[in-house]
Each structure stands twice: as C-alpha cells, then as structure tokens.
Design a protein around this motif. Structure first.
Motif, PDB file in Angstrom:
ATOM      1  N   PRO A   9      -2.232  -4.141   5.134  1.00  0.00           N
ATOM      2  CA  PRO A   9      -2.730  -3.944   6.323  1.00  0.00           C
ATOM      3  C   PRO A   9      -4.160  -4.757   6.906  1.00  0.00           C
ATOM      4  O   PRO A   9      -5.047  -4.633   6.043  1.00  0.00           O
ATOM      5  N   VAL A  31       2.201   2.316  15.450  1.00  0.00           N
ATOM      6  CA  VAL A  31       2.698   3.129  14.336  1.00  0.00           C
ATOM      7  C   VAL A  31       2.049   4.257  15.484  1.00  0.00           C
ATOM      8  O   VAL A  31       2.035   4.404  16.225  1.00  0.00           O
ATOM      9  N   HIS A  77      -5.189   8.237   6.464  1.00  0.00           N
ATOM     10  CA  HIS A  77      -5.657   7.077   6.211  1.00  0.00           C
ATOM     11  C   HIS A  77      -7.516   6.885   7.421  1.00  0.00           C
ATOM     12  O   HIS A  77      -6.743   7.629   8.298  1.00  0.00           O
ATOM     13  N   THR A  84      -0.386  -1.922  14.646  1.00  0.00           N
ATOM     14  CA  THR A  84      -0.922  -2.474  13.789  1.00  0.00           C
ATOM     15  C   THR A  84      -0.854  -3.853  13.719  1.00  0.00           C
ATOM     16  O   THR A  84       0.604  -3.996  13.491  1.00  0.00           O
ATOM     17  N   HIS A 133      -8.533   4.294   9.589  1.00  0.00           N
ATOM     18  CA  HIS A 133      -7.376   4.196  10.697  1.00  0.00           C
ATOM     19  C   HIS A 133      -6.666   4.976  11.143  1.00  0.00           C
ATOM     20  O   HIS A 133      -6.624   5.613  12.565  1.00  0.00           O
ATOM     21  N   ALA A 134      -6.166   6.362  10.268  1.00  0.00           N
ATOM     22  CA  ALA A 134      -5.391   6.769  11.166  1.00  0.00           C
ATOM     23  C   ALA A 134      -5.505   8.218  11.721  1.00  0.00           C
ATOM     24  O   ALA A 134      -5.664   8.655  12.757  1.00  0.00           O
ATOM     25  N   SER A 169      -3.754   6.650   1.321  1.00  0.00           N
ATOM     26  CA  SER A 169      -3.148   6.091   2.209  1.00  0.00           C
ATOM     27  C   SER A 169      -2.270   7.546   3.450  1.00  0.00           C
ATOM     28  O   SER A 169      -2.850   8.313   2.946  1.00  0.00           O
ATOM     29  N   THR A 170      -1.827   6.862   4.360  1.00  0.00           N
ATOM     30  CA  THR A 170      -1.640   8.121   5.327  1.00  0.00           C
ATOM     31  C   THR A 170      -0.307   8.948   4.343  1.00  0.00           C
ATOM     32  O   THR A 170      -0.236  10.053   4.376  1.00  0.00           O
ATOM     33  N   GLN A 211      -7.504   7.055  15.243  1.00  0.00           N
ATOM     34  CA  GLN A 211      -7.026   7.015  16.106  1.00  0.00           C
ATOM     35  C   GLN A 211      -6.624   8.762  16.263  1.00  0.00           C
ATOM     36  O   GLN A 211      -5.502   7.896  17.441  1.00  0.00           O
ATOM     37  N   PHE A 220      -0.290  -5.993  10.045  1.00  0.00           N
ATOM     38  CA  PHE A 220      -0.212  -6.332   8.485  1.00  0.00           C
ATOM     39  C   PHE A 220       0.225  -7.673   8.419  1.00  0.00           C
ATOM     40  O   PHE A 220       1.054  -8.580   8.827  1.00  0.00           O
ATOM     41  N   LEU A 231       0.728  -1.000  -0.711  1.00  0.00           N
ATOM     42  CA  LEU A 231       0.239   0.250   0.211  1.00  0.00           C
ATOM     43  C   LEU A 231       1.006   1.109  -0.297  1.00  0.00           C
ATOM     44  O   LEU A 231       1.543   1.535   1.228  1.00  0.00           O
ATOM     45  N   THR A 270       4.322   4.679   3.551  1.00  0.00           N
ATOM     46  CA  THR A 270       3.474   4.270   4.615  1.00  0.00           C
ATOM     47  C   THR A 270       4.101   3.512   5.377  1.00  0.00           C
ATOM     48  O   THR A 270       4.955   3.193   5.684  1.00  0.00           O
ATOM     49  N   PHE A 271       3.070   3.121   6.251  1.00  0.00           N
ATOM     50  CA  PHE A 271       3.680   2.526   7.173  1.00  0.00           C
ATOM     51  C   PHE A 271       4.022   0.845   6.734  1.00  0.00           C
ATOM     52  O   PHE A 271       4.384   0.090   7.625  1.00  0.00           O
ATOM     53  N   ALA A 272       2.692   0.379   5.575  1.00  0.00           N
ATOM     54  CA  ALA A 272       2.741  -0.660   4.915  1.00  0.00           C
ATOM     55  C   ALA A 272       3.735  -0.729   4.357  1.00  0.00           C
ATOM     56  O   ALA A 272       4.950  -1.773   4.541  1.00  0.00           O
TER      57      ALA A 272
HETATM   58  O1  PPY Z   1      -1.919   4.588   5.473  1.00  0.00           O
HETATM   59  C1  PPY Z   1      -0.755   3.341   5.669  1.00  0.00           C
HETATM   60  O2  PPY Z   1       0.545   4.353   6.137  1.00  0.00           O
HETATM   61  C2  PPY Z   1      -0.990   2.712   5.901  1.00  0.00           C
HETATM   62  O3  PPY Z   1      -0.111   1.336   5.836  1.00  0.00           O
HETATM   63  C3  PPY Z   1      -1.719   1.976   6.574  1.00  0.00           C
HETATM   64  C4  PPY Z   1      -2.453   2.110   7.954  1.00  0.00           C
HETATM   65  C5  PPY Z   1      -2.639   3.504   8.485  1.00  0.00           C
HETATM   66  C6  PPY Z   1      -3.339   4.365   9.717  1.00  0.00           C
HETATM   67  C7  PPY Z   1      -2.555   2.981  10.997  1.00  0.00           C
HETATM   68  C8  PPY Z   1      -1.770   1.650  10.398  1.00  0.00           C
HETATM   69  C9  PPY Z   1      -1.573   1.378   8.403  1.00  0.00           C
END
Ligand code: PPY
Length: 311
Positions: A58, A90, A111, A179, A113-114, A136-137, A117, A181, A12, A17-19
């Motif tokens: 993720p 994260v 994103h 998170t 999810h971000a 994505s972030t 949170q 993955f 992603l 990204t965190f991915a």
């Molecule tokens: O958007 C990202 O960077 C990701 O990898 C998805 C995600 C978004 C928020 C927290 C963890 C992962």
C-alpha cells in the motif's frame, strides 16, 4: 522443453489483507505464486534479495494519506521500480471471536490506517476500548483468532478466513475510502508508455532559498502537472527533507525526460521510482503543443543545425 517459473509475488500479509485483494486485481486471482510478507519492509526486502520477483504494497489512502513504511522503503535502500498502480475501495468490519459480546472486548487492533479511518465508528461500538496497531488488517484478525486481542478492524474476507464474526459491518468514518497500492520490481525494463501514464520520483532539494520552487518550475515550464507531492524527512537531521511526487506522463515522453534531467542538475539527489499506466480512472491533462514530443524533436534538430554551421 524448459518452462518459465511462475512469477513470485510478495505482498503485505498474512492472507486476507487488502494488499492481497489488490494483487488479485493487478495480476488476476490465479497468477503466479503468492508470498505473504510480515510487513511492508519485509515485502520490499524479498524483492531486493531476489526471493520474490515483485511486491504489492500500500502507498497511500484517500483518508489517511501516505503509508510511511512504503514511502521510506522506496526512497531508501537498493533502487526498486514501480510498474503498476492499483486502486481499491476499502470496506471494514469490526470482527470478534464467535460469541464475544461487545461488553467483553478489552482491546481492538488493526493496521494504523484502518484504525484511523474507523476510530469514531469503532468508539460508538466499543467506547473507551484501547486501539492497538498491527502490521496489517489480516494480522489483526489472526491475533484476535489466537486470543491475543478481542476485536479487529479488517476486511470481511479476513474475518471469514480467521473464523471471526462481525460485530459491525461497513465500519467507516469516511465512506468511500480508496487505497492506492503499487507493484514494485527490481530495476529493469520500464512498462511501455500507454499515453496515460504517471511517473514517480523522490528528490532531495538543496538547503537554499527557492530550492523547492526551482524543482516545481522544471515541471511547470514543460507543461507537466503533478498529481501528488509531499515532503518526507530524510532522517539525516531535522530540517532536511526529500519530496516524493508523482507527475503526469512517462519518462519516455520528451517533456518528462527533460524535466528529470533538469532535476538531476538542480537537486541534490533524484531517485526515479518508475513510469507506469495511470489507473485512477482519470485522464492526463492535454499536453500543450509547445511541450509535445514533436516540439522537442524539432527544437533539438534546430539546435544541431546551429551547432554544425547550418544556420
Ligand atoms: O492491512 C492491510 O490489509 C493492508 O493491505 C494495508 C491497508 C490498511 C488499511 C487500509 C488499506 C490498506
């Protein structure tokens, strides 16, 4: 001499990204070729079409729960196999273009999810500013750099990568979020059992009283603990659900294999999503003697003797 081509890893994207960070954790920072994908469905599609050998996406978060695009993307379409899980802590920054004061920020993007949170903390910095979803972030950070939006919730590395500066650091409503993955590949050889494995699957139960209890019983009677279970709509009609779950053990373990075979009998549909090394730092519960491989082997040998007149 023929050289093996490098493994192509979709993730992603875009960069930052965190991915991407999870991919580096999973396979090492310099392994293979990295292919950023525009979305989770695009990353999974790259594996299904053969454009990539594996995808890092993720699956769930300790604060927000599952990532629907990944859950549904694995449950539907051509089968894919989870071969690894990776857990990543994260930590977010609220990033803006250099020189942007908080008072000039008209939109914050990230994103979902971000955003979920960090909503409360972001609101203390940017009261009343609308929060908008991005794929994505890092896509959010890039959109801010390009002037499409004014602030992004992203990884510190994404802020740096896209030339943004932090308005706030360590932005989290629930510090310590993790998170999970997964690395997915086309169907093929399974990772070998390690003795501390998990198995993932999706089961559609029949529309009848006790159907979910029947599913759960197949695990319970074989001494198998579940580590996650959740329902997802099948999207056929309201009221028909599938259950996405993880259990302890590897499909090569007799008790897990027998439980899956039983689900095949009692459920309307079962999709095996893989068996892989457990990576959450926890150890599977001890297997009761009656559910150990040796007990199954012994029971099968006994049954064979009965059936062949060797009583
Ligand atoms: O958007 C990202 O960077 C990701 O990898 C998805 C995600 C978004 C928020 C927290 C963890 C992962």
């Amino acid at each position: 001499m023929l050289q093996t081509p490098p493994t192509r890893f979709a993730y992603l994207g875009p960069e930052g990204t965190f991915a991407e960070a999870a991919l580096s954790t999973a396979v090492g920072p310099d392994q293979g070729v990295r292919q950023p994908a525009a979305s989770v469905p695009a990353a999974l599609a790259a594996v299904r079409t053969g454009e990539a050998d594996a995808a890092l996406v993720p699956l769930e978060n300790s604060v927000e729960g599952s990532v629907p695009a990944t859950m549904d993307g694995l449950a539907d379409g051509d089968p894919l196999l989870i071969t690894r899980e990776v857990f990543l802590s994260v930590s977010f920054v609220l990033a803006v273009r250099p020189g942007t004061p908080a008072a000039d920020v008209r939109s914050v993007v990230s994103h979902p999810h971000a955003l979920a949170q960090t909503a409360r903390t972001v609101a203390t910095w940017l009261p009343g500013v609308p929060a908008l979803p991005a794929s994505s972030t890092a896509a959010a950070a890039r959109a801010v750099a390009e002037g499409e939006h004014d602030a992004a919730v992203c990884a510190p590395i994404a802020a740096e990568r896209y030339g943004l500066v932090p308005l706030a650091e360590d932005v989290a409503d629930h510090p310590g979020a993790v998170t999970r993955f997964v690395l997915v590949t086309p169907p093929g050889a399974l990772p070998a059992p390690t003795g501390n494995d998990k198995t993932s699957l999706v089961a559609v139960v029949g529309d009848r009283t006790g159907a979910l209890l029947d599913l759960l019983s197949e695990f319970a009677v074989r001494g198998i603990s579940l580590t996650r279970i959740e329902s997802r709509p099948t999207r056929e009609r309201l009221g028909v659900y599938s259950f996405s779950l993880d259990c302890e053990g590897h499909v090569a373990d007799a008790r897990v294999g027998e439980a899956l075979a039983a689900l095949h009998r009692v459920c309307d549909d079962v999709r095996f999503l893989g068996s892989y090394a457990r990576a959450d730092g926890r150890t599977n519960r001890p297997v009761p003697d009656v559910a150990a491989d040796a007990a199954f082997t012994d029971a099968h040998a006994w049954l064979t003797r009965l059936r062949t007149g060797q009583v």
